[in-house]
Every structure is written in structure tokens, then in C-alpha cells.
Design an enzyme around this catalytic site. Sequence first.
Site, PDB file in Angstrom:
ATOM      1  N   GLY A 259       0.787  -1.227   0.000  1.00  0.00           N
ATOM      2  CA  GLY A 259       0.000   0.000   0.000  1.00  0.00           C
ATOM      3  C   GLY A 259       0.822   1.281   0.000  1.00  0.00           C
ATOM      4  O   GLY A 259       0.259   2.362   0.176  1.00  0.00           O
ATOM      5  N   GLU A 301       4.783  -5.952   1.528  1.00  0.00           N
ATOM      6  CA  GLU A 301       4.318  -6.377   0.190  1.00  0.00           C
ATOM      7  C   GLU A 301       4.071  -5.195  -0.744  1.00  0.00           C
ATOM      8  O   GLU A 301       2.943  -4.954  -1.180  1.00  0.00           O
ATOM      9  CB  GLU A 301       3.002  -7.159   0.345  1.00  0.00           C
ATOM     10  CG  GLU A 301       3.085  -8.362   1.244  1.00  0.00           C
ATOM     11  CD  GLU A 301       1.721  -9.002   1.501  1.00  0.00           C
ATOM     12  OE1 GLU A 301       0.693  -8.310   1.379  1.00  0.00           O
ATOM     13  OE2 GLU A 301       1.694 -10.183   1.819  1.00  0.00           O
ATOM     14  N   PRO A 302       5.103  -4.430  -1.087  1.00  0.00           N
ATOM     15  CA  PRO A 302       4.865  -3.307  -2.001  1.00  0.00           C
ATOM     16  C   PRO A 302       4.650  -3.782  -3.439  1.00  0.00           C
ATOM     17  O   PRO A 302       5.345  -4.684  -3.914  1.00  0.00           O
ATOM     18  CB  PRO A 302       6.173  -2.500  -1.908  1.00  0.00           C
ATOM     19  CG  PRO A 302       7.219  -3.529  -1.582  1.00  0.00           C
ATOM     20  CD  PRO A 302       6.525  -4.577  -0.726  1.00  0.00           C
ATOM     21  N   ARG A 304       2.770  -1.285  -6.137  1.00  0.00           N
ATOM     22  CA  ARG A 304       2.796  -0.016  -6.864  1.00  0.00           C
ATOM     23  C   ARG A 304       4.143   0.700  -6.761  1.00  0.00           C
ATOM     24  O   ARG A 304       4.660   1.208  -7.763  1.00  0.00           O
ATOM     25  CB  ARG A 304       1.701   0.875  -6.264  1.00  0.00           C
ATOM     26  CG  ARG A 304       1.438   2.166  -7.004  1.00  0.00           C
ATOM     27  CD  ARG A 304       0.581   3.105  -6.138  1.00  0.00           C
ATOM     28  NE  ARG A 304      -0.554   2.462  -5.541  1.00  0.00           N
ATOM     29  CZ  ARG A 304      -1.779   2.425  -6.072  1.00  0.00           C
ATOM     30  NH1 ARG A 304      -2.006   3.019  -7.216  1.00  0.00           N
ATOM     31  NH2 ARG A 304      -2.769   1.812  -5.457  1.00  0.00           N
ATOM     32  N   TYR A 344     -11.087   5.187  -9.876  1.00  0.00           N
ATOM     33  CA  TYR A 344     -10.692   5.835  -8.617  1.00  0.00           C
ATOM     34  C   TYR A 344     -10.521   7.340  -8.741  1.00  0.00           C
ATOM     35  O   TYR A 344     -10.010   7.970  -7.807  1.00  0.00           O
ATOM     36  CB  TYR A 344      -9.349   5.272  -8.104  1.00  0.00           C
ATOM     37  CG  TYR A 344      -9.167   3.784  -8.283  1.00  0.00           C
ATOM     38  CD1 TYR A 344      -9.959   2.888  -7.577  1.00  0.00           C
ATOM     39  CD2 TYR A 344      -8.195   3.286  -9.141  1.00  0.00           C
ATOM     40  CE1 TYR A 344      -9.793   1.524  -7.747  1.00  0.00           C
ATOM     41  CE2 TYR A 344      -8.025   1.921  -9.309  1.00  0.00           C
ATOM     42  CZ  TYR A 344      -8.831   1.042  -8.614  1.00  0.00           C
ATOM     43  OH  TYR A 344      -8.665  -0.298  -8.783  1.00  0.00           O
ATOM     44  N   CYS A 371     -16.141   3.996 -26.156  1.00  0.00           N
ATOM     45  CA  CYS A 371     -17.480   4.539 -26.359  1.00  0.00           C
ATOM     46  C   CYS A 371     -18.185   4.894 -25.072  1.00  0.00           C
ATOM     47  O   CYS A 371     -19.267   4.373 -24.797  1.00  0.00           O
ATOM     48  CB  CYS A 371     -18.289   3.547 -27.170  1.00  0.00           C
ATOM     49  SG  CYS A 371     -17.613   3.423 -28.815  1.00  0.00           S
ATOM     50  N   TYR A 401      -0.968  -1.372 -12.016  1.00  0.00           N
ATOM     51  CA  TYR A 401      -2.435  -1.441 -12.050  1.00  0.00           C
ATOM     52  C   TYR A 401      -3.038  -0.794 -13.290  1.00  0.00           C
ATOM     53  O   TYR A 401      -4.149  -0.276 -13.253  1.00  0.00           O
ATOM     54  CB  TYR A 401      -3.043  -0.814 -10.793  1.00  0.00           C
ATOM     55  CG  TYR A 401      -2.594  -1.481  -9.522  1.00  0.00           C
ATOM     56  CD1 TYR A 401      -2.976  -2.788  -9.231  1.00  0.00           C
ATOM     57  CD2 TYR A 401      -1.763  -0.819  -8.612  1.00  0.00           C
ATOM     58  CE1 TYR A 401      -2.553  -3.412  -8.067  1.00  0.00           C
ATOM     59  CE2 TYR A 401      -1.335  -1.433  -7.451  1.00  0.00           C
ATOM     60  CZ  TYR A 401      -1.739  -2.729  -7.184  1.00  0.00           C
ATOM     61  OH  TYR A 401      -1.312  -3.339  -6.039  1.00  0.00           O
TER      62      TYR A 401
HETATM   63  N1  LLP Z   1      -0.779  -6.933  -0.346  1.00  0.00           N
HETATM   64  C1  LLP Z   1      -2.092  -7.137  -0.437  1.00  0.00           C
HETATM   65  C2  LLP Z   1      -2.706  -8.180   0.375  1.00  0.00           C
HETATM   66  C3  LLP Z   1      -2.864  -6.375  -1.315  1.00  0.00           C
HETATM   67  O1  LLP Z   1      -4.170  -6.580  -1.388  1.00  0.00           O
HETATM   68  C4  LLP Z   1      -2.235  -5.391  -2.110  1.00  0.00           C
HETATM   69  C5  LLP Z   1      -3.004  -4.584  -3.047  1.00  0.00           C
HETATM   70  C6  LLP Z   1      -0.841  -5.214  -1.991  1.00  0.00           C
HETATM   71  C7  LLP Z   1      -0.151  -5.994  -1.096  1.00  0.00           C
HETATM   72  C8  LLP Z   1      -0.079  -4.223  -2.806  1.00  0.00           C
HETATM   73  O2  LLP Z   1      -0.512  -2.921  -2.637  1.00  0.00           O
HETATM   74  P1  LLP Z   1       0.320  -1.726  -3.301  1.00  0.00           P
HETATM   75  O3  LLP Z   1       1.665  -1.657  -2.611  1.00  0.00           O
HETATM   76  O4  LLP Z   1       0.500  -2.031  -4.730  1.00  0.00           O
HETATM   77  O5  LLP Z   1      -0.517  -0.521  -3.084  1.00  0.00           O
HETATM   78  N2  LLP Z   1      -6.112  -1.333  -8.403  1.00  0.00           N
HETATM   79  C9  LLP Z   1      -5.841  -0.374  -7.361  1.00  0.00           C
HETATM   80  C10 LLP Z   1      -4.964  -0.939  -6.277  1.00  0.00           C
HETATM   81  C11 LLP Z   1      -5.528  -2.185  -5.646  1.00  0.00           C
HETATM   82  C12 LLP Z   1      -4.633  -2.746  -4.598  1.00  0.00           C
HETATM   83  C13 LLP Z   1      -5.088  -4.099  -4.193  1.00  0.00           C
HETATM   84  N3  LLP Z   1      -4.254  -4.743  -3.240  1.00  0.00           N
HETATM   85  C14 LLP Z   1      -5.204   0.874  -7.993  1.00  0.00           C
HETATM   86  O6  LLP Z   1      -5.041   0.899  -9.204  1.00  0.00           O
HETATM   87  O7  LLP Z   1      -4.931   1.829  -7.297  1.00  0.00           O
END
Ligand code: LLP
Length: 444
Positions: A259, A301-302, A304, A344, A371, A401
Site C-alpha cells: 500500500g 508487500e509493495p 505499486r 478511482y 465509447c 495497475y
Molecule cells: N498486499 C495485499 C494483500 C494487497 O491486497 C495489495 C493490493 C498489496 C499488497 C499491494 O498494494 P500496493 O503496494 O500495490 O498498493 N487497483 C488499485 C490498487 C488495488 C490494490 C489491491 N491490493 C489501484 O489501481 O490503485
Amino acid sequence: MTAEIITEVTADAADLSVWPASTLPLPHGDLAVGGVSLAEAAARFDTPLYVLDEGEVRGRCRMYRDAFPEAEVLYAAKAFLSRAMVRWVREEGLGLDVCSAGELELAVTAGFPPERIVLHGNAKSPRDLETALRLGVGRIVIDGPSEIARIAAAVGPGERQKVMVRVVPGVSAGGHDKIRTGTDGQKFGLSPTDGSAQHALARILDQPSLELTGLHCHTGSQISEVKPYLVALCRMIGLMARLRDAHGITLPELDMGGGHGIAYRPGEPALDPTALAGRLRAELVEGCAAARLPLPRLFVEPGRAVVGPAGIALYRVLAVKHTGEKVFVAVDGGMSDNPRPALYGARYAPRLVGRRSTARVRAVTVVGRHCEAGDVLAADAELPGDVRPGDLLGVPVAGAYQLSMASGYNLVGRPAVVAVHDGGARVLVRRETLEDFRVRDIGV
Ligand code: LLP
């Protein structure tokens, strides 16, 4: 280099802060990323095109390894996955977080060690679990009560599967309602508030084929402050202490999820992983000492933050329309390769690439070719007033994403992905063609 080009370079350098570190201004408004001219890449590979800077991905993996030397850093594959990505992540020493048999199988068949993979999912299919057990996935994160008996029964005779439990930390954080997962009332995890987490943990401890290694939580995505992580960490330590008191067990692992927020436009806030690591470590040491718990191994768990800033989407302008007060700049991609603005309200900062314009900058709406009116790629984008068909637009921070959520809408076809590195460009994922749609469409 002439004086004119030096002026151009200085002016351009000012707003490249969210572009990959390798980005260099070239003459005529072009940019080089990974040593490759974006205008040339667009001409050679066609548009829309996703360019991924291999050095930026690797550099970000290394930055995480350095920031969290004692932790297990898992790259969240949902952000973007391809075989090259699997290789880069493995070579840079990260583990992997997957959430389907598809992601898992792709990773393992591309050579990723299964024991360094963690499987997530609020609704794991029979195929997800069968694949996980067959390939020997490192850990399965249990997300609901019904999974306990299913996984326990599927484990082979005499074998044990390592599991974690996803706990709702009771913290609300994240860039948008749809990506906040830290409180009760959403679909993920088990809540300690109503006792369902404690109940599930007790049942898991009764299963000889399951080895409970730790707790997991994921508060949300696109979080730009450290505070929510610290609050969640405290709650996890509290639950670990209660587990010790109730069952006499100490858990060796604690997964704080991902996150970590990034800037999509210059000046936006981002989470500093190094600061996060230091504060998490200090809080963990202090909290565990106070609760008289041994230090668990931390997992993060990064997704993004590893791949987002390494990607650039390149589009060709197809049409420019002046409607009342507004100017719509329509390009050859859209919500089928990037649904994030529609989902979003995500904001981006596109830039004219490959042509130098002296026209005054004005606010335009960059739209796609699909469209529906919601097919917007960048609202209020600042572009030169003379943007015209044939121009090339580059959208930075396009690595996470976008393609992983791309669709087949209007049969436009998903773009190709090209890796750039040390002046070379190579196709990682080829463009989706009409033939691909035809091959899948087997009815009459
Ligand atoms: N770990 C778990 C259990 C997760 O559900 C997620 C993301 C991550 C790690 C990685 O999160 P990150 O570091 O990438 O923020 N489609 C959305 C984001 C959905 C994230 C879902 N889970 C977007 O485009 O912003």
C-alpha cells in the site's frame, strides 16, 4: 551542445520529478528513458505502448532490500506481472505476493522459487488451492473461516502447509474508498473486534496439517503516511500477545502488507519506504519488548511503489476537439489500458513528447477512444495549446495497475510492453491483435 539545447534541457528537467531516474531530455522535446528515445520507441513499436524501465524496477527492488535488510520484501504481483518482471524481482532478492493460480503458475514456470511466494485471496478457487499445494507455495494467507478445513483437507498425508491469517487491523487508510481494506465492513480478512480472528486462529492451531507462522494485515493502497502502519502494527502485536496468553504460542512472522503511496504528479506526497522501515522497526522492537514477545520476522508487500514509477504509457493523439470551454485531446488508448481514472478518479500528468512547442500551456482533458464519456485518461492535464493529431503523449507513473487491469473493451486490444535498458529496447509482451480475439471466440 548548443546554448539553445542547454536551455531546453534545464527547462525540461524541472518537471521530470515523477519520471524514471534515467529520464533525460533530448532535442526537439523528445525524452530518453533507459537510454532509449521515446519518440523512436513509439515509431518502432507503435502506440499505445507501455515502456518499462528495467533499471528503475531493479533500483526500486534494491532500495526496498536496503531499507528492510532484515525483512522479507514481497513484490505484489497484482500491480504488474510478466516473465521478465518475475526474473528481475528474483534476481534482486525479493519474494512474491500472488493472488491467483494464474499469477502463481506464471511466476513458478518463469523460475521463481515457490517457497518465497505468498498466496492471498478472499475467495480462493479450488484451482488456486490445488496449484498452491502442487507447486509448494511458501505460505497461504487464510482470509476466511471456510478456508481452514479446505486447506487442511487438501494437504497431502504427512505434510504441513505454512499459513498466515489475514486480520482486519481496524485502521482506515488509502487513496480511495475502493482500495481501503483496513476496517470492518469490507470483504477482506478476519476481524479481532467480533472475535472471528481469534476463533479462526484457535481452529488453525487444532489442525495438524497447518503450520501457523504469523499474522497478516493490509490496511489499504496508495497510503502516503507512516502513521496508519504504526497503528496497525500495534494492534497486530496486541493480538499476538493475546494469542500467546490464550494458547501459549509465539508467532515467528508478521506481514504488514503493502500500500506504499507514490506521486503520480509532481509535488504529490509519497511514502518514503526507508522512513517507513525505520519507524516500523522501532515500533516493533518497542512493542514486542513491552508485550514480552520475541521479535517476529517482518514481511512487507509493495506492488505499486516497485513498478508504478518505472512505467510510461505512450499514446498518439488522434483528434482534438474544442467544445465550449473545454478542449478534449483524444488518444489511441484509453480506459481499456488504464481504467484507474474511471475507477478511482486517479490523476496523471501527461506530457508532449517528441515535438518542441512554444505555444502557451493550457488545461485540456485527455480522453481515450472508447465509447463512453467516462473514458478519461487525464482531467485538467497541462499541455501546449497547439497539441494536434499525430502528436505523441507520454504518461509517467504508468507501471502499476494499468495493464494488470486492462480489458478487451471495444476489441481495441491491449498494448505491447517494451523494456528499456542501457540504450536497448525489447518487447516483453506483444500487442494484442484481432487474431487473439478471434482465436478465443470459438462459437458460431
Ligand atoms: N498486499 C495485499 C494483500 C494487497 O491486497 C495489495 C493490493 C498489496 C499488497 C499491494 O498494494 P500496493 O503496494 O500495490 O498498493 N487497483 C488499485 C490498487 C488495488 C490494490 C489491491 N491490493 C489501484 O489501481 O490503485
